[in-house]
Scaffold this motif. Structure first.
Motif, short mmCIF file in Angstrom:
data_model
loop_
_atom_site.label_atom_id
_atom_site.label_comp_id
_atom_site.label_asym_id
_atom_site.label_seq_id
_atom_site.Cartn_x
_atom_site.Cartn_y
_atom_site.Cartn_z
N GLN A 116 34.26 47.87 34.71
CA GLN A 116 33.41 49.04 34.44
C GLN A 116 33.90 50.28 35.16
O GLN A 116 33.47 51.39 34.84
CB GLN A 116 31.96 48.76 34.84
N PHE A 117 34.79 50.11 36.13
CA PHE A 117 35.21 51.22 36.98
C PHE A 117 36.53 51.85 36.56
O PHE A 117 37.14 52.59 37.33
CB PHE A 117 35.30 50.77 38.44
N GLY A 118 37.00 51.55 35.37
CA GLY A 118 38.23 52.16 34.90
C GLY A 118 39.46 51.42 35.38
O GLY A 118 39.36 50.48 36.17
N PRO A 119 40.64 51.83 34.92
CA PRO A 119 41.87 51.06 35.21
C PRO A 119 42.19 50.95 36.69
O PRO A 119 42.65 49.90 37.15
CB PRO A 119 42.96 51.83 34.44
N TRP A 120 41.98 52.02 37.47
CA TRP A 120 42.33 51.95 38.88
C TRP A 120 41.35 51.06 39.65
O TRP A 120 41.76 50.24 40.48
CB TRP A 120 42.37 53.35 39.48
N GLY A 121 40.08 51.22 39.38
CA GLY A 121 39.09 50.36 40.03
C GLY A 121 39.26 48.90 39.62
O GLY A 121 39.15 48.00 40.46
N PHE A 122 39.53 48.67 38.33
CA PHE A 122 39.73 47.30 37.86
C PHE A 122 40.99 46.70 38.46
O PHE A 122 40.99 45.53 38.88
CB PHE A 122 39.82 47.28 36.34
N GLY A 123 42.06 47.49 38.53
CA GLY A 123 43.31 46.98 39.10
C GLY A 123 43.13 46.56 40.56
O GLY A 123 43.64 45.52 40.98
N ALA A 124 42.39 47.37 41.33
CA ALA A 124 42.13 47.02 42.73
C ALA A 124 41.30 45.75 42.82
O ALA A 124 41.52 44.90 43.71
CB ALA A 124 41.43 48.17 43.44
N THR A 125 40.35 45.58 41.90
CA THR A 125 39.52 44.37 41.89
C THR A 125 40.35 43.14 41.57
O THR A 125 40.18 42.07 42.18
CB THR A 125 38.38 44.51 40.87
N VAL A 126 41.27 43.27 40.62
CA VAL A 126 42.17 42.16 40.28
C VAL A 126 42.97 41.73 41.52
O VAL A 126 43.09 40.54 41.83
CB VAL A 126 43.11 42.55 39.13
N LEU A 127 43.51 42.72 42.23
CA LEU A 127 44.29 42.39 43.43
C LEU A 127 43.43 41.71 44.48
O LEU A 127 43.88 40.78 45.17
CB LEU A 127 44.91 43.67 44.00
N ALA A 128 42.18 42.16 44.63
CA ALA A 128 41.29 41.56 45.61
C ALA A 128 40.99 40.11 45.27
O ALA A 128 40.99 39.23 46.15
CB ALA A 128 39.99 42.36 45.70
N VAL A 129 40.73 39.83 43.98
CA VAL A 129 40.45 38.46 43.57
C VAL A 129 41.68 37.58 43.75
O VAL A 129 41.60 36.45 44.26
CB VAL A 129 39.97 38.44 42.10
N MET A 130 42.83 38.08 43.36
CA MET A 130 44.07 37.31 43.55
C MET A 130 44.33 37.06 45.03
O MET A 130 44.74 35.95 45.42
CB MET A 130 45.24 38.07 42.92
N GLY A 131 44.09 38.07 45.85
CA GLY A 131 44.29 37.90 47.29
C GLY A 131 43.38 36.86 47.89
O GLY A 131 43.79 36.07 48.76
N ALA A 132 42.13 36.83 47.43
CA ALA A 132 41.17 35.86 47.96
C ALA A 132 41.64 34.43 47.69
O ALA A 132 41.57 33.56 48.56
CB ALA A 132 39.80 36.10 47.33
N TRP A 133 42.13 34.19 46.49
CA TRP A 133 42.59 32.84 46.16
C TRP A 133 43.93 32.53 46.82
O TRP A 133 44.17 31.39 47.27
CB TRP A 133 42.68 32.66 44.65
N ALA A 134 44.81 33.51 46.92
CA ALA A 134 46.11 33.27 47.57
C ALA A 134 45.94 32.92 49.04
O ALA A 134 46.74 32.17 49.60
CB ALA A 134 47.00 34.51 47.42
N LEU A 160 41.98 47.79 50.22
CA LEU A 160 41.60 47.80 48.81
C LEU A 160 40.19 48.35 48.56
O LEU A 160 39.99 49.14 47.63
CB LEU A 160 41.72 46.38 48.23
N PRO A 161 39.18 48.00 49.38
CA PRO A 161 37.86 48.61 49.16
C PRO A 161 37.87 50.12 49.33
O PRO A 161 37.20 50.84 48.58
CB PRO A 161 36.97 47.92 50.20
N TRP A 162 38.61 50.61 50.33
CA TRP A 162 38.72 52.06 50.53
C TRP A 162 39.33 52.71 49.29
O TRP A 162 38.82 53.69 48.76
CB TRP A 162 39.56 52.34 51.77
N PHE A 163 40.46 52.15 48.85
CA PHE A 163 41.14 52.67 47.66
C PHE A 163 40.19 52.64 46.46
O PHE A 163 40.11 53.61 45.70
CB PHE A 163 42.38 51.83 47.39
N THR A 164 39.47 51.53 46.29
CA THR A 164 38.58 51.38 45.14
C THR A 164 37.46 52.40 45.18
O THR A 164 37.12 53.01 44.16
CB THR A 164 37.99 49.96 45.10
N GLY A 165 36.86 52.60 46.36
CA GLY A 165 35.78 53.57 46.48
C GLY A 165 36.22 54.97 46.10
O GLY A 165 35.49 55.70 45.41
N ALA A 166 37.42 55.35 46.53
CA ALA A 166 37.94 56.68 46.18
C ALA A 166 38.31 56.75 44.70
O ALA A 166 38.01 57.74 44.01
CB ALA A 166 39.15 57.01 47.05
N ALA A 167 38.94 55.69 44.18
CA ALA A 167 39.39 55.70 42.78
C ALA A 167 38.22 55.80 41.82
O ALA A 167 38.28 56.51 40.81
CB ALA A 167 40.20 54.43 42.50
#
Length: 300
Positions: A116-134, A160-167
């Motif tokens: 819902q947060f657009g490509p930059w917000g979604f991209g950061a969320t994808v990285l966060a989820v991947m990082g959690a599992w890695a 990533l949360p800082w980046f996401t909040g700004a993005a």
């Protein structure tokens, strides 16, 4: 493979209180705070945007961070059955594969909200989820490393949360100054995570987790952690001063001096004092994050 308790086999549905404990609310604050720092640093007026800011805070904390805790507990369930049998999964209050299903469902929920947060917000969320599992899952399991494990957590909890909040607030890529400051604080968080590893020192030795307290010993690991925390903050002070925001730079410098005083106390007995420092010095660290975000807001 270690067997779980008989209760784990008897129960078929998870206990609600255990589900809350599984996602560990006490761990949500750092990413929520970092997201708010990112929103503030964007320079966008927060008043009209409070619904999206609130949703982003929920995404960073209860949903994505909570998911990471569930994933970690699922991947550690056999270790916990030996070391901490009262945890939700080995105790049987989260039976069967419910721990895995909860982590997977929250991963999907994180991505759905991030979309819902657009490509930059979604991209950061994808990285966060991947990082959690890695961090937790075999065969990657970066938590085994005293370098990559804390580094990944620092990025996912602060950067990533800082980046996401700004993005999300600027509806695009944040400015390079925001990215640099967020990255520096994420790097410094490596030291915080190293100090957090002190509480599991004995268990990590037994289970082959090569945290810095295990590989370097408590005294050397504590000194490394202090340097890792201080150096990026000094870089933040220099940058903000060079950007003609001297009052903010001096405020962060004062917070660094207070951290150094707390570090002197902690270094007298790192193994005993690391939890104390996490309750004092870390507060000073994250206070500097918010000061820096307001300095960036002025630049925006």
């Amino acid at each position: 493979m270690t067997s779980l308790t008989p209760c784990a086999r008897a129960r078929t549905l998870p206990e609600p209180a255990a589900m809350l404990r599984l996602i560990k609310p006490v761990t949500w604050f750092p990413p929520m705070w970092a997201f708010l720092c990112g929103a503030v640093s964007s320079g966008v007026a927060l008043g009209p945007e409070w619904p999206i800011v609130l949703l982003g805070i929920l995404l960073a904390g209860p949903i994505t961070c909570g998911m990471s805790q569930a994933a970690n507990d699922w991947c550690d369930r056999h270790v916990d059955a030996i070391n901490e049998p009262n945890r939700p999964i080995p105790s049987g209050r989260i039976p069967g594969r419910w721990g895995l299903w909860i982590a997977q469902a929250m991963s999907v929920l994180s991505l759905a909200i991030g979309w819902q947060f657009g490509p930059w917000g979604f991209g950061a969320t994808v990285l966060a989820v991947m990082g959690a599992w890695a961090y937790s899952v075999e065969p990657i399991r970066l938590k085994r490393s005293g370098i990559w494990g804390p580094g990944l957590v620092g990025i996912c909890y602060e950067g990533l949360p800082w980046f996401t909040g700004a993005a999300i607030l600027v509806s695009g890529a944040p400015g390079w100054d925001i990215v640099i400051i967020a990255t520096l604080y994420a790097l410094g968080a490596h030291g915080i995570m190293t100090l957090n590893d002190f509480k599991a020192l004995e268990g990590d030795k037994v289970m082959g987790i090569n945290s810095l307290p295990v590989t370097l010993g408590p005294e050397r690991a504590a000194r490394v952690a202090c340097w890792v925390m201080i150096v990026p903050q000094l870089a933040v002070v220099g940058l903000i001063w060079s950007w003609d925001r001297p009052v903010f730079a001096l405020a962060i410098a004062a917070l660094i001096l207070a951290q150094l005083a707390a570090m002197r106390v902690m270094l007298r007995d790192p193994k005993a004092k690391a939890p104390w420092y996490n309750g004092t010095g870390v507060v000073l660290y994250i206070s500097g994050m918010m000061v820096a975000s307001f300095a960036l807001r002025g630049l925006a």
